[in-house]
Design a protein around this motif. Structure first.
Motif, short mmCIF file in Angstrom:
data_model
loop_
_atom_site.label_atom_id
_atom_site.label_comp_id
_atom_site.label_asym_id
_atom_site.label_seq_id
_atom_site.Cartn_x
_atom_site.Cartn_y
_atom_site.Cartn_z
N ARG A 61 -7.66 10.77 -38.99
CA ARG A 61 -9.00 10.23 -39.20
C ARG A 61 -9.99 11.36 -39.52
O ARG A 61 -10.96 11.16 -40.23
CB ARG A 61 -9.44 9.45 -37.96
N TRP A 62 -9.78 12.51 -38.93
CA TRP A 62 -10.54 13.71 -39.26
C TRP A 62 -9.59 14.72 -39.90
O TRP A 62 -8.37 14.61 -39.75
CB TRP A 62 -11.18 14.32 -38.01
N HIS A 63 -10.18 15.70 -40.60
CA HIS A 63 -9.35 16.66 -41.32
C HIS A 63 -9.88 18.08 -41.12
O HIS A 63 -11.09 18.33 -41.22
CB HIS A 63 -9.33 16.32 -42.82
N PRO B 108 -12.15 5.87 -28.46
CA PRO B 108 -12.12 6.72 -29.66
C PRO B 108 -13.07 6.23 -30.75
O PRO B 108 -13.72 7.04 -31.42
CB PRO B 108 -10.66 6.64 -30.10
N ALA B 109 -13.15 4.93 -30.93
CA ALA B 109 -14.04 4.39 -31.97
C ALA B 109 -15.49 4.71 -31.66
O ALA B 109 -16.28 5.06 -32.55
CB ALA B 109 -13.84 2.88 -32.10
N ALA B 110 -15.85 4.60 -30.38
CA ALA B 110 -17.24 4.91 -29.99
C ALA B 110 -17.54 6.39 -30.18
O ALA B 110 -18.64 6.77 -30.59
CB ALA B 110 -17.47 4.50 -28.54
N ARG B 111 -16.55 7.23 -29.87
CA ARG B 111 -16.74 8.67 -30.07
C ARG B 111 -16.96 8.99 -31.55
O ARG B 111 -17.84 9.77 -31.91
CB ARG B 111 -15.53 9.45 -29.55
N ARG B 112 -16.16 8.40 -32.41
CA ARG B 112 -16.30 8.66 -33.85
C ARG B 112 -17.66 8.20 -34.36
O ARG B 112 -18.30 8.89 -35.17
CB ARG B 112 -15.18 7.97 -34.63
N ALA B 113 -18.11 7.04 -33.90
CA ALA B 113 -19.41 6.54 -34.33
C ALA B 113 -20.53 7.46 -33.86
O ALA B 113 -21.49 7.73 -34.60
CB ALA B 113 -19.61 5.12 -33.78
#
Length: 310
Positions: free
Chosen positions: A48-50, A6-11
Motif C-alpha cells: 500500500r506504501w512504497h 490500519p485503514a484509519a492510520r492510512r487516512a
C-alpha cells in the motif's frame, strides 16, 4: 495510535502529511505522528506504501512525478539540500520550460547520496534560501545558477528572460545578486544581458544595433523617429529614411501582458503605410546578431540599397 485500524492510520497519515508533500512523506515524520516501525513496515509489505529511498515513502504508487519528485530529491540527497537552478524556478512557478533533471544544491562537505535523475551541485555558500514550502534557493540566486549550468548561451538567455518576464524575480534583487557574484562562467554575456532584461533598456539595444550596422557597413539609421498612426503618435526604434525600412528592437517588456498586441497593431499600421518592418529581440543582438543583420540587409536591398558603404 497502536489501537487504531490500519485503514484509519492510512487516512490519518494522508490527511496530516500526504497533502503537504504531494503524497510522499519522510519516515521520521511518520514516527513523529505516532506510527511504529512495525506499522510502517506492514504497510510497505502489503504494497500500500512504497519505499522511495532511505528516508522517503510514497503513500501512492511506486513512482512519483512533479512536485513529489522534488521533495524526494531534497530529502534523499543529503542534509540541508535545496532545489536550485531551473528546478527552483519551476517550483516557483516558471512555465513554458521542461527539465528532466532535478538540480539540487548542498553545502560543501555535505555527505550526499546518489539519487536517480538528480544532479547535485556543491557550494561554499548556498545563498538566500526561502524558509517555507519546498526547500529552494531564492529566484535571483536560482536564475544566475541556471544560466551557469545551461548547455548554451541561448538557453541561458532564454531562462533569464523568461524568469523576469514571468515576474518570478524582482529586477532589483536580480541586479543586486549579480553585482555580488564574483565568478560566473558566462560573466561577459550576463554583464550585457542582465541590465537589458531587468529594466527593459530598449535604448541600449538601439545603440548596440546602430554600432552593429556600422560594423556591417550598413547605412546609418535614425533612431526614435516620431510617426503618427491611427492610435496616435508613436516612436519608431530604428528607421532607415531612404529605404522605408523600420527595425523594432524589443526589450523584455515587449513580451508581457498586452504589449505584444499593441506592438502588432503598430507594425500592421506601418505595413499598411508600405514600410518594411524587421523585429529584433534585444537579446537577439547578443546571440544571433549576424542572422538578424542578414535580414536587415536583405530588407534594405529589396528597397533599393546597392551595397555596403566603405
Amino acid at each position: 495510535m497502536g489501537a487504531t485500524t490500519p485503514a484509519a492510520r492510512r487516512a490519518m497519515v494522508a490527511h496530516e502529511l500526504g497533502d503537504l508533500h504531494e503524497g510522499v512523506v519522510r519516515r521520521d515524520q511518520l514516527y513523529a505522528l505516532g506510527l511504529t516501525y512495525d506499522q510502517v513496515l506492514a504497510e510497505l509489505r502489503a504494497g500500500r506504501w512504497h519505499r522511495l529511498g532511505r528516508r522517503t515513502i510514497s503513500l501512492g504508487g511506486p513512482t512519483v512525478t512533479g512536485r513529489a519528485r522534488w521533495w524526494v530529491a531534497v530529502w534523499e540527497t543529503g542534509s540541508g539540500a535545496v532545489l536550485d537552478g531551473v528546478s527552483s524556478l519551476l517550483a516557483a512557478g516558471l512555465t513554458g520550460w521542461e527539465e528532466t533533471v532535478v538540480h539540487v544544491s548542498v553545502g560543501r562537505g555535505t555527505r550526499v547520496r546518489a539519487v536517480d535523475g538528480v544532479r547535485v551541485h556543491r557550494h561554499r555558500q548556498l545563498g538566500r534560501v526561502l524558509p517555507t514550502g519546498l526547500p529552494r534557493t531564492a529566484p535571483e540566486i536560482a536564475v544566475l545558477r541556471a544560466a551557469r549550468w545551461a548547455v548554451s548561451d541561448r538557453q541561458a538567455l532564454t531562462l533569464l528572460a523568461m524568469t523576469v518576464q514571468q515576474r518570478l524575480v524582482h529586477p532589483g534583487r536580480l541586479l543586486e545578486a549579480w553585482s555580488a557574484t564574483r565568478r560566473h562562467t558566462r560573466r561577459r554575456l550576463l554583464d550585457e544581458a542582465i541590465p537589458l532584461v531587468c529594466d527593459g533598456a530598449q535604448a541600449l539595444g538601439e545603440v548596440d544595433f546602430a554600432r552593429a550596422c556600422r560594423r556591417r557597413g550598413l547605412p546609418e539609421p535614425s533612431r526614435q523617429v516620431l510617426r503618427r498612426t491611427p492610435d496616435g503618435l508613436c516612436y519608431l526604434d530604428v528607421w532607415f529614411d531612404d529605404y522605408a525600412v523600420h527595425v523594432e528592437v524589443n526589450g523584455a517588456q515587449h513580451y508581457t501582458g498586452l504589449t505584444p498586441v499593441a506592438d502588432a497593431r503598430r507594425r500592421n499600421h506601418r505595413a499598411l503605410d508600405d514600410d518594411l518592418t524587421i523585429e529584433i529581440p534585444v537579446l537577439g543582438l547578443l546571440v544571433d546578431e549576424a542572422d538578424f543583420l542578414d535580414q536587415v540587409e536583405e530588407a534594405l536591398r529589396r528597397r533599393g540599397w546597392q551595397g555596403r558603404t566603405t
